[in-house]
Design a protein around this motif. Structure first.
Motif, PDB file in Angstrom:
ATOM      1  N   GLU A 277       0.821  -1.211   0.000  1.00  0.00           N
ATOM      2  CA  GLU A 277       0.000   0.000   0.000  1.00  0.00           C
ATOM      3  C   GLU A 277       0.857   1.264   0.000  1.00  0.00           C
ATOM      4  OE1 GLU A 277      -3.243   0.196  -0.570  1.00  0.00           O
ATOM      5  OE2 GLU A 277      -3.042  -1.961  -0.875  1.00  0.00           O
ATOM      6  N   MET A 278       2.015   1.213   0.623  1.00  0.00           N
ATOM      7  CA  MET A 278       2.936   2.346   0.550  1.00  0.00           C
ATOM      8  C   MET A 278       3.387   2.565  -0.891  1.00  0.00           C
ATOM      9  SD  MET A 278       4.661   4.750   2.240  1.00  0.00           S
ATOM     10  CE  MET A 278       5.009   4.358   3.950  1.00  0.00           C
ATOM     11  N   ILE A 279       3.669   1.459  -1.600  1.00  0.00           N
ATOM     12  CA  ILE A 279       4.092   1.569  -2.998  1.00  0.00           C
ATOM     13  C   ILE A 279       2.978   2.142  -3.864  1.00  0.00           C
ATOM     14  CG2 ILE A 279       4.711   0.258  -5.070  1.00  0.00           C
ATOM     15  CD1 ILE A 279       6.167  -1.732  -3.220  1.00  0.00           C
ATOM     16  N   PHE A 280       1.807   1.516  -3.810  1.00  0.00           N
ATOM     17  CA  PHE A 280       0.756   1.857  -4.765  1.00  0.00           C
ATOM     18  C   PHE A 280      -0.032   3.105  -4.373  1.00  0.00           C
ATOM     19  CE2 PHE A 280       1.482  -2.562  -5.937  1.00  0.00           C
ATOM     20  CZ  PHE A 280       1.446  -2.485  -7.317  1.00  0.00           C
ATOM     21  N   ARG A 281      -0.348   3.267  -3.116  1.00  0.00           N
ATOM     22  CA  ARG A 281      -1.177   4.394  -2.719  1.00  0.00           C
ATOM     23  C   ARG A 281      -0.338   5.590  -2.253  1.00  0.00           C
ATOM     24  NH1 ARG A 281      -4.262   0.719  -4.998  1.00  0.00           N
ATOM     25  NH2 ARG A 281      -3.630  -0.792  -3.411  1.00  0.00           N
ATOM     26  N   SER A 282       0.527   5.392  -1.259  1.00  0.00           N
ATOM     27  CA  SER A 282       1.250   6.525  -0.682  1.00  0.00           C
ATOM     28  C   SER A 282       2.225   7.157  -1.668  1.00  0.00           C
ATOM     29  CB  SER A 282       2.021   6.077   0.572  1.00  0.00           C
ATOM     30  OG  SER A 282       1.143   5.642   1.574  1.00  0.00           O
ATOM     31  N   ILE A 283       2.880   6.334  -2.487  1.00  0.00           N
ATOM     32  CA  ILE A 283       3.919   6.866  -3.383  1.00  0.00           C
ATOM     33  C   ILE A 283       3.395   7.037  -4.803  1.00  0.00           C
ATOM     34  CG2 ILE A 283       6.197   6.445  -4.386  1.00  0.00           C
ATOM     35  CD1 ILE A 283       6.945   4.958  -1.815  1.00  0.00           C
ATOM     36  N   LEU A 284       2.984   5.947  -5.454  1.00  0.00           N
ATOM     37  CA  LEU A 284       2.636   6.025  -6.870  1.00  0.00           C
ATOM     38  C   LEU A 284       1.367   6.850  -7.107  1.00  0.00           C
ATOM     39  CD1 LEU A 284       3.340   5.194  -9.727  1.00  0.00           C
ATOM     40  CD2 LEU A 284       2.076   3.074  -9.380  1.00  0.00           C
ATOM     41  N   GLN A 285       0.301   6.564  -6.367  1.00  0.00           N
ATOM     42  CA  GLN A 285      -0.941   7.310  -6.569  1.00  0.00           C
ATOM     43  C   GLN A 285      -0.755   8.784  -6.242  1.00  0.00           C
ATOM     44  OE1 GLN A 285      -4.616   5.488  -5.156  1.00  0.00           O
ATOM     45  NE2 GLN A 285      -5.457   7.491  -4.643  1.00  0.00           N
ATOM     46  N   ASN A 286      -0.078   9.085  -5.160  1.00  0.00           N
ATOM     47  CA  ASN A 286       0.191  10.476  -4.802  1.00  0.00           C
ATOM     48  C   ASN A 286       0.973  11.191  -5.894  1.00  0.00           C
ATOM     49  OD1 ASN A 286      -1.002  11.390  -2.426  1.00  0.00           O
ATOM     50  ND2 ASN A 286       0.542  10.476  -1.109  1.00  0.00           N
ATOM     51  N   ARG A 287       2.019  10.526  -6.404  1.00  0.00           N
ATOM     52  CA  ARG A 287       2.852  11.167  -7.419  1.00  0.00           C
ATOM     53  C   ARG A 287       2.084  11.386  -8.717  1.00  0.00           C
ATOM     54  NH1 ARG A 287       5.979  14.793  -7.320  1.00  0.00           N
ATOM     55  NH2 ARG A 287       6.757  13.822  -5.409  1.00  0.00           N
ATOM     56  N   LEU A 288       1.285  10.383  -9.122  1.00  0.00           N
ATOM     57  CA  LEU A 288       0.500  10.536 -10.343  1.00  0.00           C
ATOM     58  C   LEU A 288      -0.604  11.575 -10.180  1.00  0.00           C
ATOM     59  CD1 LEU A 288       0.218   6.826 -11.568  1.00  0.00           C
ATOM     60  CD2 LEU A 288       1.625   8.661 -12.525  1.00  0.00           C
ATOM     61  N   GLU A 289      -1.088  11.769  -8.958  1.00  0.00           N
ATOM     62  CA  GLU A 289      -2.061  12.837  -8.714  1.00  0.00           C
ATOM     63  C   GLU A 289      -1.483  14.189  -9.097  1.00  0.00           C
ATOM     64  OE1 GLU A 289      -4.283  13.435  -5.111  1.00  0.00           O
ATOM     65  OE2 GLU A 289      -4.453  11.273  -4.771  1.00  0.00           O
ATOM     66  N   ILE A 290      -0.228  14.396  -8.787  1.00  0.00           N
ATOM     67  CA  ILE A 290       0.424  15.663  -9.087  1.00  0.00           C
ATOM     68  C   ILE A 290       0.560  15.864 -10.590  1.00  0.00           C
ATOM     69  CG2 ILE A 290       2.597  16.939  -8.893  1.00  0.00           C
ATOM     70  CD1 ILE A 290       2.959  15.689  -6.140  1.00  0.00           C
ATOM     71  N   VAL A 291       0.899  14.787 -11.282  1.00  0.00           N
ATOM     72  CA  VAL A 291       1.169  14.884 -12.714  1.00  0.00           C
ATOM     73  C   VAL A 291      -0.110  14.845 -13.544  1.00  0.00           C
ATOM     74  CG1 VAL A 291       2.385  13.814 -14.653  1.00  0.00           C
ATOM     75  CG2 VAL A 291       3.442  13.831 -12.391  1.00  0.00           C
ATOM     76  N   LEU A 292      -1.086  14.013 -13.141  1.00  0.00           N
ATOM     77  CA  LEU A 292      -2.259  13.775 -13.975  1.00  0.00           C
ATOM     78  C   LEU A 292      -3.578  14.233 -13.377  1.00  0.00           C
ATOM     79  CD1 LEU A 292      -1.435  10.126 -15.149  1.00  0.00           C
ATOM     80  CD2 LEU A 292      -1.050  12.248 -16.413  1.00  0.00           C
ATOM     81  N   GLY A 293      -3.635  14.391 -12.067  1.00  0.00           N
ATOM     82  CA  GLY A 293      -4.900  14.655 -11.404  1.00  0.00           C
ATOM     83  C   GLY A 293      -5.400  13.410 -10.683  1.00  0.00           C
ATOM     84  N   SER A 294      -6.347  13.598  -9.791  1.00  0.00           N
ATOM     85  CA  SER A 294      -6.746  12.545  -8.854  1.00  0.00           C
ATOM     86  C   SER A 294      -7.324  11.304  -9.515  1.00  0.00           C
ATOM     87  CB  SER A 294      -7.759  13.105  -7.847  1.00  0.00           C
ATOM     88  OG  SER A 294      -7.202  14.180  -7.120  1.00  0.00           O
ATOM     89  N   TRP A 295      -8.291  11.464 -10.411  1.00  0.00           N
ATOM     90  CA  TRP A 295      -8.996  10.298 -10.932  1.00  0.00           C
ATOM     91  C   TRP A 295      -8.161   9.520 -11.935  1.00  0.00           C
ATOM     92  CZ3 TRP A 295     -12.711   8.263  -8.365  1.00  0.00           C
ATOM     93  CH2 TRP A 295     -13.459   9.075  -7.505  1.00  0.00           C
ATOM     94  N   LYS A 296      -7.400  10.206 -12.780  1.00  0.00           N
ATOM     95  CA  LYS A 296      -6.517   9.495 -13.701  1.00  0.00           C
ATOM     96  C   LYS A 296      -5.458   8.732 -12.919  1.00  0.00           C
ATOM     97  CE  LYS A 296      -7.180  12.813 -17.451  1.00  0.00           C
ATOM     98  NZ  LYS A 296      -6.565  13.916 -18.237  1.00  0.00           N
ATOM     99  N   ALA A 297      -4.951   9.352 -11.867  1.00  0.00           N
ATOM    100  CA  ALA A 297      -3.971   8.677 -11.015  1.00  0.00           C
ATOM    101  C   ALA A 297      -4.568   7.430 -10.383  1.00  0.00           C
ATOM    102  CB  ALA A 297      -3.475   9.631  -9.930  1.00  0.00           C
ATOM    103  N   LEU A 298      -5.807   7.537  -9.925  1.00  0.00           N
ATOM    104  CA  LEU A 298      -6.498   6.414  -9.295  1.00  0.00           C
ATOM    105  C   LEU A 298      -6.663   5.249 -10.268  1.00  0.00           C
ATOM    106  CD1 LEU A 298      -8.178   5.132  -7.005  1.00  0.00           C
ATOM    107  CD2 LEU A 298     -10.143   6.432  -7.840  1.00  0.00           C
ATOM    108  N   ILE A 299      -7.063   5.540 -11.484  1.00  0.00           N
ATOM    109  CA  ILE A 299      -7.303   4.490 -12.483  1.00  0.00           C
ATOM    110  C   ILE A 299      -5.997   3.810 -12.878  1.00  0.00           C
ATOM    111  CG2 ILE A 299      -8.090   4.012 -14.822  1.00  0.00           C
ATOM    112  CD1 ILE A 299     -10.324   4.570 -12.809  1.00  0.00           C
ATOM    113  N   ILE A 300      -4.967   4.595 -13.183  1.00  0.00           N
ATOM    114  CA  ILE A 300      -3.692   4.018 -13.627  1.00  0.00           C
ATOM    115  C   ILE A 300      -3.064   3.168 -12.529  1.00  0.00           C
ATOM    116  CG2 ILE A 300      -1.308   4.590 -14.274  1.00  0.00           C
ATOM    117  CD1 ILE A 300      -2.451   6.969 -15.824  1.00  0.00           C
ATOM    118  N   THR A 301      -3.066   3.687 -11.305  1.00  0.00           N
ATOM    119  CA  THR A 301      -2.505   2.931 -10.182  1.00  0.00           C
ATOM    120  C   THR A 301      -3.257   1.622  -9.966  1.00  0.00           C
ATOM    121  OG1 THR A 301      -1.864   5.003  -9.095  1.00  0.00           O
ATOM    122  CG2 THR A 301      -1.929   3.033  -7.724  1.00  0.00           C
ATOM    123  N   SER A 302      -4.569   1.666 -10.100  1.00  0.00           N
ATOM    124  CA  SER A 302      -5.386   0.475  -9.868  1.00  0.00           C
ATOM    125  C   SER A 302      -5.161  -0.579 -10.947  1.00  0.00           C
ATOM    126  CB  SER A 302      -6.867   0.867  -9.806  1.00  0.00           C
ATOM    127  OG  SER A 302      -7.095   1.787  -8.759  1.00  0.00           O
TER     128      SER A 302
END
Length: 281
Positions: free
Chosen positions: A199-224
């Motif tokens: 969860e640290m890998i996928f949510r805390s790091i990857l999802q957070n970082r992609l939120e910055i670059v792409l926005g919340s929902w795109k980050a959520l979909i790609i990470t998932s």
């Protein structure tokens, strides 16, 4: 359960605090030229490597993940944009996890105890990556607020999600019986090691970082999607799709609550029920 009701789990933080955390991430979002090119390449490469595992070609998958790891590592030396550099650092954790998983020699006959070595080693790059990302503790989700509510909620949700996964995959126990010692060992390893690291890998790091670059929902979909693909070892496309949906749920809960313990507990109890209790009942 409707997704709209899930945010009420963290009423204490209030909508304003959650919005502030998300805004702090989005405010830092820069305009990045060709960002989809930068992100599509590692995403497609990781997906291809996982599909090799899905098709039973583990050696080729190991080679592919090793090339991805080298490519992402060297790329960070030449890419000027800091956000892309940090995003690649987040992506790097996925081939590392897979290479450690596939390459780790068996120390025990039971795979459960080999997870100690796999995820014990993974804590090192995860901590380094989390430190270099520049996120605050609250952005990483390191908080124990509402833990008294989250624990029973996680057990119930873990039971439901673990049951569905069992119906999809079938029996896959990591322990021989439901003795107290076996059940305690399974629970400790899943709750306090495997699920927090993942969860640290996928949510805390990857999802957070992609939120910055792409926005919340795109980050959520790609990470998932990546979360689902990393379960390709079962060779079951329904399992990949299901775990991607579970990833959306966990990612949404993390987005709403910014609580790493919550998503780690749910993930951990899914594993406890799926790998232990349900198949041995």
């Amino acid at each position: 359960m409707k997704m709209g009701t899930l945010g009420s789990l963290n009423m204490e933080t209030s909508e304003a605090i959650k919005m502030k955390t998300s805004e702090n991430l989005i405010e830092r979002a820069p305009e990045i030229k060709n960002k989809w090119v930068y992100l599509t390449i590692p995403f497609a490469a990781i997906a291809f490597a996982e599909l090799l595992i899905y098709s039973g070609r583990e050696l080729e998958a190991i080679i592919m993940h090793a090339l991805i790891l080298l490519g992402l590592s060297f790329s960070t030396m030449f890419i000027r944009n800091e956000e892309i550099q940090k995003t690649y650092q987040a992506f790097i954790l996925l081939p590392i996890l897979r290479l450690v998983d596939l390459s780790m020699p068996l120390f025990y006959e039971e795979k459960l105890y080999n997870l100690i070595f796999i995820y014990g080693l993974m804590t090192i790059p995860v901590i380094i990556a989390a430190t270099n990302q520049g996120f605050t503790g609250s952005q990483l989700g390191i908080t124990f607020k509402k833990i008294g509510i989250y624990i029973p909620f996680s057990i119930v949700l873990g039971l439901l999600l673990g049951t569905v996964e069992y119906l999809i995959v079938g029996k896959n126990p990591l322990i021989n019986d439901l003795s107290i010692l076996n059940l305690l060992g399974l629970t400790m390893i899943m709750i306090f090691l495997v699920s927090p690291v993942e969860e640290m890998i996928f949510r805390s790091i990857l999802q957070n970082r992609l939120e910055i670059v792409l926005g919340s929902w795109k980050a959520l979909i790609i990470t998932s999607i990546l979360f689902g693909l990393m379960h390709s070892g079962y060779g079951n496309i329904i399992e990949i799709l299901y775990i991607s949906l579970v990833g959306i749920l966990l990612g949404f809960l993390f987005y709403r609550t910014r609580s790493l313990p919550l998503v780690a507990l749910i993930h951990g109890f899914i594993n406890v029920f799926f790998f232990g209790i349900i198949p041995l009942l």
